[in-house]
Design a protein around this motif. Structure first.
Motif: not given
Length: 386
Positions: A54-74, A80-88
């Protein structure tokens, strides 16, 4: 066929390496621990693929990689966690509709957590700094500062039954009207390589992370409320780890705080991940927990029903985990916290003695507790992204 196998080989090798890491984790004691590890591995593979493809610095989107089927980092069962990749240096426009959750926060991170270091927080704020219209919509522009790599959004729920999700999008005004670049073998190869590194890197990271924080503390203790590592300015947390025999219980007493929109307690596994919060009660918010007449919430951490063999509203189930992590969280605070006024205290007692430590608690029937579990499943199904 050989060409395709060559393309995916980095990921195949990483999965084999990750399986070795899981199989030989130092905290595995039982077959159940090992099975949980393989389930955890499936979530890590899922996260690695999503993060890479899902990584595309030209077309950023919010993705949800952490949920009940993908647990991490306590991971927080209430979030609900979202993150989008940025370019300086690039301008981004974030638009959304504010839901009714207890907290909506934004954080710009430089780099990522690794087995050697924590990520750097460059900027953090919550929805109190947004200009939210009467219809709940908002918009803001952000120019990615030097070092900015990721925009993280957390939507946190205190009352699972009534609070509703909002919506959010991100775009680059300079590329929003352009088609995606044509797919090439080189691009695919890089994505598989990124997924491979992400897979093994995330497992190693979350093996090490609790050693820097939770496991520096004595067992069966919780720290005073403090700024969450890498967290938000208006958030405090109390961390620790537990070890309980099957016939023991831990009573965590903490004053209810009404100077924040969100307060909660959670226990997790030695994989430094949430445990089953859908079909078991392994976390509770102040809206879900009972508060005693003295203004104190008393959580009971135990394997078995803690009140003469009956469940109680504030029971945190260990679900077969004799050891694990603990965290208390406060968010959108309007004042700072102190240990004397707000901090938790802990008692470890024989399971049979729990009733005498809970004079204001009435045990629940089996049917009443089952209704609580059913409500949790419905709320998670409505709220979470799978």
């Amino acid at each position: 066929m050989t060409e395709s196998l060559d393309l995916t080989k980095p990921l195949q090798d990483a999965i084999a390496e990750a399986e070795e890491l899981i199989a030989n984790a130092p905290f595995i004691r039982t077959d159940a621990d090992r099975l949980e590890g393989y389930d955890y591995l499936a979530g890590r593979i899922r996260m690695a693929m999503q993060t890479a493809f899902d990584y595309d610095l030209d077309r950023p989107i919010f993705i949800n990689p952490t949920h009940q089927f993908s647990r991490q980092g306590l991971d927080n069962p209430d979030a609900i966690y979202f993150h989008a990749n940025l370019r300086e240096g690039v301008t981004y426009v974030v638009r959304g509709r504010r839901g009714t959750s207890a907290d909506l926060s934004f954080q710009v991170m430089g780099g990522a957590y690794s087995a050697d270091s924590a990520a750097t927080s460059l900027m953090a704020f919550d929805d109190r700094e947004l200009d939210v219209a009467d219809d709940g919509t908002y918009e803001f522009t952000y120019v990615a500062e030097p070092g900015a790599k990721t925009l993280i959004v957390r939507e946190v729920f205190c009352d699972w039954d009534s609070e509703e999700r909002g919506t959010i999008t991100i775009e680059r005004p300079d590329t929003i009207d352009q088609p995606a670049k044509a797919l090439t073998r080189e691009t695919l190869a890089k994505k598989y390589e990124v997924a491979a590194r992400s897979l093994t890197g995330s497992i190693l990271t979350w093996f090490e992370f609790p050693k820097w924080f939770q496991y520096k503390e004595p067992v069966n203790t919780l720290t005073a409320p403090q700024s969450t590592p890498g967290g938000l300015a208006s958030q405090r947390s109390s961390i620790g780890h537990y070890e309980l025999a099957e016939d023991q219980a831990m009573i965590i007493s903490v004053p209810r705080c009404d100077d924040c929109t969100y307060q909660a307690a959670q226990i997790g596994s030695d994989w430094y991940a949430s445990t089953d919060y859908e079909t078991h009660q392994t976390s509770l918010t102040k809206a879900q927990a009972e508060t005693d007449p003295d203004g104190v919430i008393r959580f009971v951490v135990a394997e078995r029903p803690p009140y003469d063999g009956k469940p109680v509203a504030n029971w945190l189930e260990t679900t077969g985990h004799r050891t694990g992590s603990m965290m208390l969280r406060w968010q959108q605070l309007t004042r700072d916290l102190t240990q004397d006024a707000d901090g938790p205290t802990i008692q470890v007692v024989p399971l049979a003695d729990v009733p005498q430590h809970l004079p204001h608690t009435t045990p629940l029937t089996t049917e009443e507790y089952a209704a609580r579990i059913a409500a949790r499943q419905r709320s998670v199904a409505r709220r979470m992204i799978s």
